[in-house]
Write a protein that holds these residues in place. Structure first.
Motif, PDB file in Angstrom:
ATOM      1  N   LYS A  13       2.884  -7.968  -6.639  1.00  0.00           N
ATOM      2  CA  LYS A  13       1.511  -7.736  -6.349  1.00  0.00           C
ATOM      3  C   LYS A  13       1.369  -8.233  -4.826  1.00  0.00           C
ATOM      4  CE  LYS A  13      -3.333  -8.032  -7.696  1.00  0.00           C
ATOM      5  NZ  LYS A  13      -4.112  -8.417  -9.108  1.00  0.00           N
ATOM      6  N   ASN A  16       2.826  -6.019  -2.576  1.00  0.00           N
ATOM      7  CA  ASN A  16       2.040  -4.836  -2.084  1.00  0.00           C
ATOM      8  C   ASN A  16       0.990  -5.418  -1.222  1.00  0.00           C
ATOM      9  OD1 ASN A  16       3.704  -3.048  -3.409  1.00  0.00           O
ATOM     10  ND2 ASN A  16       2.475  -3.353  -5.400  1.00  0.00           N
ATOM     11  N   GLN A  17       0.323  -6.525  -1.339  1.00  0.00           N
ATOM     12  CA  GLN A  17      -0.974  -6.882  -0.587  1.00  0.00           C
ATOM     13  C   GLN A  17      -0.181  -7.130   0.876  1.00  0.00           C
ATOM     14  OE1 GLN A  17      -1.835 -10.446  -2.430  1.00  0.00           O
ATOM     15  NE2 GLN A  17      -3.212  -9.580  -3.665  1.00  0.00           N
ATOM     16  N   LEU A  53      -2.260  -0.937   3.536  1.00  0.00           N
ATOM     17  CA  LEU A  53      -1.695  -0.089   2.488  1.00  0.00           C
ATOM     18  C   LEU A  53      -2.756   0.454   1.780  1.00  0.00           C
ATOM     19  CD1 LEU A  53       0.756   1.197   1.259  1.00  0.00           C
ATOM     20  CD2 LEU A  53       1.026  -0.625  -0.400  1.00  0.00           C
ATOM     21  N   LEU A  54      -3.035   1.754   1.525  1.00  0.00           N
ATOM     22  CA  LEU A  54      -3.998   2.517   0.918  1.00  0.00           C
ATOM     23  C   LEU A  54      -3.604   3.105  -0.523  1.00  0.00           C
ATOM     24  CD1 LEU A  54      -5.586   4.523   3.923  1.00  0.00           C
ATOM     25  CD2 LEU A  54      -6.270   2.408   3.157  1.00  0.00           C
ATOM     26  N   SER A  55      -4.376   3.592  -1.445  1.00  0.00           N
ATOM     27  CA  SER A  55      -3.813   4.284  -2.514  1.00  0.00           C
ATOM     28  C   SER A  55      -3.287   5.362  -2.112  1.00  0.00           C
ATOM     29  CB  SER A  55      -5.149   4.290  -3.544  1.00  0.00           C
ATOM     30  OG  SER A  55      -6.010   5.238  -2.754  1.00  0.00           O
ATOM     31  N   LYS A  56      -2.501   6.334  -3.110  1.00  0.00           N
ATOM     32  CA  LYS A  56      -1.958   7.590  -2.892  1.00  0.00           C
ATOM     33  C   LYS A  56      -2.990   8.434  -2.512  1.00  0.00           C
ATOM     34  CE  LYS A  56       1.927   7.016  -5.865  1.00  0.00           C
ATOM     35  NZ  LYS A  56       2.662   7.342  -7.247  1.00  0.00           N
ATOM     36  N   GLU A  57      -4.147   8.500  -3.251  1.00  0.00           N
ATOM     37  CA  GLU A  57      -5.309   9.360  -3.093  1.00  0.00           C
ATOM     38  C   GLU A  57      -6.067   9.118  -1.870  1.00  0.00           C
ATOM     39  OE1 GLU A  57      -4.503   8.859  -7.306  1.00  0.00           O
ATOM     40  OE2 GLU A  57      -5.294   7.071  -5.655  1.00  0.00           O
ATOM     41  N   LYS A  58      -5.997   7.946  -1.231  1.00  0.00           N
ATOM     42  CA  LYS A  58      -6.843   7.663   0.240  1.00  0.00           C
ATOM     43  C   LYS A  58      -5.695   8.241   1.141  1.00  0.00           C
ATOM     44  CE  LYS A  58      -9.815   4.222  -1.128  1.00  0.00           C
ATOM     45  NZ  LYS A  58     -10.433   2.786  -1.089  1.00  0.00           N
TER      46      LYS A  58
END
Length: 96
Positions: A13, A16-17, A53-58
């Motif tokens: 985590k 990823n941050q 980093l953005l979500s896949k959707e964003k």
């Protein structure tokens, strides 16, 4: 002194941050205008745009926005920190 204590999931985590997104388009200055209007924070890195980093959707919506506004996408890549980078981040920020 113990600098980090946690599970492998917590370490991932943290990785990823500290990851980011690198973006290169046919017109990065114009892309910056669209990103700013969409409320996406970015900085410049070697004439490319670096974003949190953005979500896949964003990411998909951001790409769609740029393409719909006439920009070509040359690069959309995720920059992940490796374990060495995370270690350096932990050890340098704890000593400040």
């Amino acid at each position: 002194d113990l600098l980090f204590q946690g599970t492998l999931d917590e370490l991932k985590k943290k990785q990823n941050q500290n990851s980011s997104l690198l973006l290169d388009t046919s017109n990065n200055q114009q892309a910056a205008v669209f990103l700013k209007e969409a409320g996406i924070v970015f900085s410049y890195e070697n004439e490319k745009l670096r974003l949190s980093l953005l979500s896949k959707e964003k990411i998909a919506k951001m790409c769609q926005l740029l393409i719909e506004n006439g920009l070509d996408l040359y690069e959309v890549s995720i920059l992940s920190n490796d374990l060495e980078s995370i270690f350096m981040d932990i050890t340098t920020t704890k000593n400040i």
